[in-house]
Write an enzyme that holds these catalytic residues in place. Structure first.
Site, short mmCIF file in Angstrom:
data_model
loop_
_atom_site.label_atom_id
_atom_site.label_comp_id
_atom_site.label_asym_id
_atom_site.label_seq_id
_atom_site.Cartn_x
_atom_site.Cartn_y
_atom_site.Cartn_z
N ASP A 299 6.46 85.13 61.94
CA ASP A 299 5.03 85.38 61.82
C ASP A 299 4.56 86.48 62.77
O ASP A 299 3.61 87.21 62.46
CB ASP A 299 4.23 84.10 62.06
CG ASP A 299 4.57 83.44 63.40
OD1 ASP A 299 5.58 83.83 64.01
OD2 ASP A 299 3.83 82.53 63.81
N LYS B 131 7.33 73.08 66.82
CA LYS B 131 6.00 72.75 66.28
C LYS B 131 5.97 71.41 65.55
O LYS B 131 5.18 71.22 64.62
CB LYS B 131 5.51 73.86 65.33
CG LYS B 131 5.50 75.24 65.94
CD LYS B 131 5.09 76.28 64.93
CE LYS B 131 5.23 77.67 65.50
NZ LYS B 131 4.89 78.72 64.51
#
Length: 602
Positions: free
Chosen positions: A337, A301
């Site tokens: 997550d 990311k």
């Protein structure tokens, strides 16, 4: 034919049923009843049209010196809540401060495009002629394609997937998951399937006060929450940004920045004297050795902080907090997550077995039988049946599994990324790369003068100039209207008057091709997990800005998974209302409840 009308009334609802009676029916009551059941058309009014004025009643209570509960909440507040009138209860049962980021975030959501579509359809219908001519116009719908449009559709044909592509991808995903669970195949598997050491899902008996840290992209959230025995969930949060120089700088600077934000949050809420357990949601590939010990496998990311890969992330954060020495925070659990998303929705629905993230990146987790996890020592988990597995499926395709659907634009996006050759699946479907993928297609179309001829196209030539949110906004426009499309192009430096409707239509077609391919690929992955678990009724918890804000992503996934699974399986896609941070607190709550040891049994 003849019509009859029937009414049903209750305290909160009005129901109307219109029944059509055909002249061809016989006069017998039995035949009439059977026809009525087949012809009933019911229309339900909303409860707000017939219910009493709740807000007015609340105002009257306030004038009498009473403190009413929230006007949208019929549940009684717990006495442990301070200043309960400052909190509002969401649909998921969470109490959120009205002045917090969690409550105000909904104001930044996508515009309500469905209401605009309805008004547009009604306006078009009202403008049509009446009588026979209207019927003729409604049935005559010409679909004329210009030569330029046909060239554009042929140009992007490589982005179009069919059922055969999806079926092959689903089988390869299943094989990659099985390989990741095997001890001898784990190292070379693209889908690593890391054990999370989360062995139980919430059961509704968790209570206490907790902190949660949700780090998953360019922003992170700090959350303070309280769970009560009445299954109430009070939450207060704040969002902090991570500057780009910290994202690619030394690891100590990243964790010092996080520790500073944590301290500011604690002092601002005046809870610095309390020792609170913290659940840490870390949305990057982890190799976990226990609930409070996890090693970063690799950055994704856009992060590339030195000195973090291969290190214990919990230890780095705890050391940063100790360097400050002015806050009492204990990091007691770390999770991905996706695991947090699963735990959050499992607290609401016990059928939840899969967690999925579709946002800046993508990942999934699911509940696996311990006996199938060969990377664990089964003697350390006596009597344990299940464990949540973090698949890290963003790396699916790193071994060439999906080269058969890769395009030249995918290869360009991969080459310009910070980790070429890695996270191939993620780069083809996630929000961080989707906008750039669309821009690559548009640039090639502009080179052939197939789009935006005569307009100022310089801004589109800049890398990263086309944001993924533009695709969501463009596809939110009603068919035939291009209001949001022109607004997006105006942000890109184009004069809306210089862009034709054909250009806007072509731009929408490109956005739909990329987003539809992404939703179909995500559907293939979910189908692989559903077939792997072989449950007949499963809820899939989903979080992430791409799934939350894109107008068609959910519908495409729903229909495609239904086709791949068949009629014998039931599933639901459940949007995670409160994000993965809530799940981190729930893991800490279950840990405090005493269901876990922080390290495997010896």
């Amino acid at each position: 034919s003849q019509w009859s009308c029937s009414w049903w009334w209750s305290d909160t609802q009005c129901r109307v049923a219109f029944t059509e009676k055909s002249e061809e029916l016989s006069d017998t009551r039995e035949q009439g009843d059977s026809h009525n059941k087949a012809q009933d058309k019911q229309v339900e009014f909303t409860a707000s049209e017939v219910t009493p004025d709740v807000e007015g009643r609340g105002k009257q209570m306030a004038e009498n010196g009473e403190i009413p509960a929230d006007t949208h909440d019929r549940h009684q507040r717990s006495n442990s809540f301070k200043d309960s009138d400052k909190y509002v209860r969401t649909r998921s049962g969470t109490y959120v401060r009205r002045d917090s980021d969690s409550y105000n975030r909904k104001d930044s959501s996508m515009p309500e495009f469905r209401s605009a579509l309805k008004s547009r359809l009604q306006k078009s219908k009202d403008e049509l002629p009446q009588g026979l001519m209207r019927e003729v116009l409604e049935t005559y719908k010409p679909n004329l394609l210009t030569r330029r449009r046909r060239l554009i559709e042929d140009f992007v044909r490589d982005l179009m997937l069919n059922n055969d592509h999806i079926h092959v991808m689903e089988q390869q995903m299943r094989d990659a998951i099985k390989l990741g669970l095997k001890k001898e195949g784990h190292e070379k598997a693209s889908v690593k399937c890391f054990p999370t050491y989360v062995k139980e899902l919430p059961n509704g008996q968790e209570v206490g006060k907790f902190l949660s840290l949700d780090l998953g992209g360019t922003n992170f959230r700090v959350i303070f929450m309280e769970l009560t025995a009445q299954k109430e969930f009070m939450m207060d949060s704040k969002i902090y940004a991570i500057p780009h120089n910290i994202m690619i700088g030394p690891g100590t600077e990243l964790f010092d920045h996080i520790a500073n934000c944590l301290a500011n949050f604690v002092f601002d809420r005046k809870i610095e004297e309390e020792t609170l357990p913290l659940g840490f949601t870390f949305s990057f590939p982890l190799q976990q050795e226990g609930l409070n010990k996890a090693t970063l496998v690799k950055w994704t990311k856009g992060f590339n902080c030195a000195g973090v890969e291969g290190e214990d992330v919990v230890r780095l954060l705890q050391e940063a907090l100790e360097r400050r020495g002015d806050v009492k925070i204990e990091v007691c659990a770390i999770l991905n997550d996706t695991t947090g998303c699963l735990m959050s929705c499992a607290w609401r629905d016990n059928r939840c077995r899969i967690g999925l993230i579709l946002g800046t990146g993508t990942n999934a987790c699911y509940l696996e039988d311990v006996k199938n996890i060969e990377t664990l020592n089964h003697e350390d988990f006596p009597g344990q049946e299940h464990m949540v597995i973090n698949t890290e499926w963003g790396a699916f395709g790193d071994n060439g599994e999906i080269d058969f659907i890769k395009t030249k634009w995918d290869e360009n996006v991969d080459e310009m990324s910070v980790n070429p050759g890695k996270q191939i699946f993620e780069k083809m479907i996630s929000g961080m790369y989707m906008g750039e993928l669309i821009r690559q297609v548009l640039v090639d179309l502009m080179k052939d003068d197939l789009i935006f001829v005569g307009a100022d196209r310089e801004r589109l030539l800049d890398r990263g100039s086309f944001f993924t949110r533009y695709a969501s906004e463009i596809e939110s426009d009603p068919v035939g209207e291009y209001t949001r499309c022109r607004q997006a192009l105006e942000e890109l430096g184009m004069d809306p008057d210089e862009v034709s409707d054909d250009d806007c239509s072509a731009l929408r077609y490109v956005c739909e091709a990329v987003s539809r391919r992404a939703s179909m690929m995500a559907s293939a992955g979910i189908t692989a997990l559903l077939k792997k678990m072989d449950y007949k009724d499963v809820v899939i918890a989903i979080d992430g800005s791409l799934f939350r804000f894109h107008p068609h992503f959910k519908n495409v996934m729903q229909s495609r998974i239904s086709q791949l699974m068949g009629i014998n399986y039931k599933f639901d896609l459940l949007l995670s209302e409160d994000g993965s941070g809530r799940g981190a607190a729930l893991v800490a709550a279950v840990l405090k409840r005493g269901d876990y040891n922080q390290t495997p049994a010896k």
